[in-house]
Scaffold this motif. Structure first.
Motif, PDB file in Angstrom:
ATOM      1  N   ASP A 121       0.851  -1.183   0.000  1.00  0.00           N
ATOM      2  CA  ASP A 121       0.000   0.000   0.000  1.00  0.00           C
ATOM      3  C   ASP A 121       0.893   1.241   0.000  1.00  0.00           C
ATOM      4  O   ASP A 121       2.122   1.125   0.048  1.00  0.00           O
ATOM      5  CB  ASP A 121      -0.976  -0.027   1.188  1.00  0.00           C
ATOM      6  CG  ASP A 121      -0.312   0.179   2.535  1.00  0.00           C
ATOM      7  OD1 ASP A 121       0.932   0.272   2.603  1.00  0.00           O
ATOM      8  OD2 ASP A 121      -1.036   0.248   3.536  1.00  0.00           O
ATOM      9  N   LYS A 127       0.061  -6.226   1.420  1.00  0.00           N
ATOM     10  CA  LYS A 127      -1.304  -6.724   1.285  1.00  0.00           C
ATOM     11  C   LYS A 127      -1.170  -8.058   0.559  1.00  0.00           C
ATOM     12  O   LYS A 127      -0.783  -8.108  -0.605  1.00  0.00           O
ATOM     13  CB  LYS A 127      -2.149  -5.737   0.482  1.00  0.00           C
ATOM     14  CG  LYS A 127      -3.593  -6.105   0.407  1.00  0.00           C
ATOM     15  CD  LYS A 127      -4.373  -5.021  -0.318  1.00  0.00           C
ATOM     16  CE  LYS A 127      -5.825  -5.409  -0.469  1.00  0.00           C
ATOM     17  NZ  LYS A 127      -6.567  -4.405  -1.233  1.00  0.00           N
ATOM     18  N   LYS A 137      -3.463  -8.064   5.651  1.00  0.00           N
ATOM     19  CA  LYS A 137      -2.652  -6.854   5.520  1.00  0.00           C
ATOM     20  C   LYS A 137      -1.686  -6.769   6.687  1.00  0.00           C
ATOM     21  O   LYS A 137      -2.046  -7.064   7.833  1.00  0.00           O
ATOM     22  CB  LYS A 137      -3.550  -5.613   5.506  1.00  0.00           C
ATOM     23  CG  LYS A 137      -2.799  -4.336   5.270  1.00  0.00           C
ATOM     24  CD  LYS A 137      -3.745  -3.158   5.167  1.00  0.00           C
ATOM     25  CE  LYS A 137      -2.962  -1.895   4.937  1.00  0.00           C
ATOM     26  NZ  LYS A 137      -3.819  -0.736   4.819  1.00  0.00           N
TER      27      LYS A 137
END
Length: 179
Positions: A121, A127, A137
């Motif tokens: 991310d 992720k 995550k």
């Protein structure tokens, strides 16, 4: 000295029959000494317990079956919000593992899965998508290398958290299930 405070607290709680339970709870909570506060709460619990048993004994003759429902304090300022269930309910312990499903505790402690894709991310957290459809995550900021096709495990950790690792390494990262 403490004995006199304890007796005074017990007498105060037991003689104050007209005051509601909430007022008595507030009176106990206002005490600054920990022992006096504990004794006050214990005495309040005992009076509530004896009053419930005396009322149930008085009305026990005509009753066929009764169910005890625990009392829940509801704040008047906040409206009750309905809880929503997941769209599809999980079918196995593997599907429930790491999810936010409010069901009984399962015995599954560790789950091995195959990684299908790894993305980062904007903040650098991983992720990770797995072959069984789950997506997890990374919730800490450690550097951890993963690639597609690798077999990893997700294991329960302290305080309801989960860690991801491999059998070949001694390092793990904290993860949270998002799908």
């Amino acid at each position: 000295m403490r004995l006199s405070w304890i007796t005074a607290a017990v007498i105060l709680v037991s003689t104050n029959a007209n005051a509601g339970v909430e007022q008595e709870l507030l009176a106990c909570a206002m005490k600054s000494d920990k022992l006096d506060r504990l004794v006050c709460f214990d005495a309040l619990a005992e009076t509530v317990k004896t009053s419930q048993s005396s009322t149930s004994a008085a009305s026990a003759a005509p009753v066929v079956a009764t169910a005890t429902v625990p009392a829940v304090a509801v704040s008047q300022s906040t409206p009750a919000t309905p809880t929503t269930l997941p769209a599809t309910l999980p079918k196995s312990a593997e599907d429930e593992f790491g999810g936010n499903f409010k069901t009984e505790e399962k015995s599954l402690e560790k789950l091995y899965m195959e990684v299908t894709s790894v993305k980062k991310d904007p903040y650098g957290a991983l992720k990770i998508s797995f072959s069984n459809g789950q997506v997890w995550k990374q919730s800490d900021s450690r550097h951890y290398k993963l690639k597609a096709g690798q077999t990893v495990y997700v294991e329960k950790a302290a305080l309801g958290s989960f860690v991801l690792g491999t059998d070949t390494r001694n390092a793990t990262i904290r993860v949270k299930r998002i799908k």
